[in-house]
Design a protein around this motif. Sequence first.
Motif, mmCIF file in Angstrom:
data_model
loop_
_atom_site.group_PDB
_atom_site.id
_atom_site.type_symbol
_atom_site.label_atom_id
_atom_site.label_comp_id
_atom_site.label_asym_id
_atom_site.label_seq_id
_atom_site.Cartn_x
_atom_site.Cartn_y
_atom_site.Cartn_z
ATOM 1 N N GLU A 100 0.825 -1.209 0.000
ATOM 2 C CA GLU A 100 0.000 0.000 0.000
ATOM 3 C C GLU A 100 0.862 1.263 0.000
ATOM 4 O O GLU A 100 1.623 1.493 -0.917
ATOM 5 C CB GLU A 100 -0.972 -0.032 1.188
ATOM 6 N N SER A 101 0.780 2.061 1.069
ATOM 7 C CA SER A 101 1.493 3.346 1.101
ATOM 8 C C SER A 101 2.817 3.257 1.858
ATOM 9 O O SER A 101 3.264 4.235 2.454
ATOM 10 C CB SER A 101 0.611 4.422 1.733
ATOM 11 N N GLU A 102 3.445 2.106 1.839
ATOM 12 C CA GLU A 102 4.762 1.949 2.450
ATOM 13 C C GLU A 102 5.861 2.144 1.409
ATOM 14 O O GLU A 102 5.630 2.023 0.206
ATOM 15 C CB GLU A 102 4.917 0.553 3.057
ATOM 16 N N LEU A 145 8.841 1.612 -3.842
ATOM 17 C CA LEU A 145 7.628 2.318 -3.427
ATOM 18 C C LEU A 145 6.434 1.374 -3.473
ATOM 19 O O LEU A 145 6.290 0.583 -4.415
ATOM 20 C CB LEU A 145 7.366 3.515 -4.343
ATOM 21 N N ALA A 180 0.374 2.306 -3.375
ATOM 22 C CA ALA A 180 -0.518 3.422 -3.042
ATOM 23 C C ALA A 180 0.229 4.673 -2.591
ATOM 24 O O ALA A 180 -0.386 5.600 -2.060
ATOM 25 C CB ALA A 180 -1.507 2.991 -1.960
ATOM 26 N N CYS A 181 1.536 4.724 -2.806
ATOM 27 C CA CYS A 181 2.293 5.919 -2.425
ATOM 28 C C CYS A 181 1.829 7.122 -3.240
ATOM 29 O O CYS A 181 1.432 6.991 -4.405
ATOM 30 C CB CYS A 181 3.789 5.686 -2.623
ATOM 31 N N GLN A 182 1.891 8.299 -2.625
ATOM 32 C CA GLN A 182 1.282 9.496 -3.193
ATOM 33 C C GLN A 182 2.182 10.277 -4.142
ATOM 34 O O GLN A 182 1.787 11.332 -4.637
ATOM 35 C CB GLN A 182 0.832 10.421 -2.057
ATOM 36 N N HIS A 215 5.153 11.677 -3.393
ATOM 37 C CA HIS A 215 5.977 12.704 -2.750
ATOM 38 C C HIS A 215 7.460 12.340 -2.771
ATOM 39 O O HIS A 215 8.316 13.206 -2.587
ATOM 40 C CB HIS A 215 5.530 12.906 -1.305
ATOM 41 N N PRO A 225 5.907 3.361 6.632
ATOM 42 C CA PRO A 225 4.783 4.124 6.088
ATOM 43 C C PRO A 225 5.278 5.437 5.483
ATOM 44 O O PRO A 225 6.137 6.115 6.053
ATOM 45 C CB PRO A 225 3.902 4.374 7.317
ATOM 46 N N GLU A 226 4.751 5.783 4.337
ATOM 47 C CA GLU A 226 5.222 6.968 3.625
ATOM 48 C C GLU A 226 5.169 8.223 4.495
ATOM 49 O O GLU A 226 6.032 9.100 4.402
ATOM 50 C CB GLU A 226 4.374 7.169 2.365
ATOM 51 N N GLY A 227 4.180 8.309 5.371
ATOM 52 C CA GLY A 227 4.017 9.492 6.200
ATOM 53 C C GLY A 227 5.086 9.674 7.259
ATOM 54 O O GLY A 227 5.167 10.742 7.875
#
Length: 249
Positions: free
Chosen positions: A27-29, A72, A75-77, A79, A102-104
Amino acid sequence: MLAVHFDKPGGPENLYLKEVAKPSPVESEVLLKVAASALNRADLLQRQGQYPPPPGASSILGLEASGHIAALGPACQGHWKIGDPVMVLLPGGGQAQYVTVPEGLLMPIPAGLTLSQAAAIPEAWLTAFQLLHLLGHVQAGDSVLIHAGSSGVGTAAIQLARMAGAIPLVTAGSQHKLQMAEKLGAAAGFNYKEEDFSEATLKFTKVQANAGGGFHKTDSAPLLHGEPTTSSAGFGQSLPRDCDPRGPC
């Protein structure tokens, strides 16, 4: 990949490198190729068997690291891109060749810092920043009493207090630790094993930054009358048995 591992709780002699499965980002990791990882007190406690990692977290030591993005998640955005140098805050897993994040939780490395230096920023320095500014609201001219002044968070808090124009005072348990704190910018230091620091700081201390968690609660009580602020982080000696050191108690 290789990771720091131990089979039974104990001292550093129990640590060794072990071949483990390389993680894959979901996902977003992102997948981080680790260049450096810092050592924190939480790692020492985990190695000693005093508490397990939080549910779902890696059993590998390491709460902060730096390195380059190697992959990546889907689901990474957008950035970040592969190859970017970053520093990261982790629930565990930093003492390995690769770790998923996590990307954040990715942060750019400040200009002028090496990867090794950046690996020591996310846990201690951001904790100290939170204690002083988000909780303590330190202003220029404030006097700040920093417990455990020679700890990772304590040494960061001394320097951040100076950068804010505040006056850092520290407590520590030996003269050697006090001298180290004063070299970093502490205006004065008190050995809590040998003297009553509360009387010496009562008149002018507005903010307490307790980098040692449970230390000095009784001795600090006189300092909490009037309008001072106290903020606390870390482990200290009074950690509840059911308290997760990486989260709220």
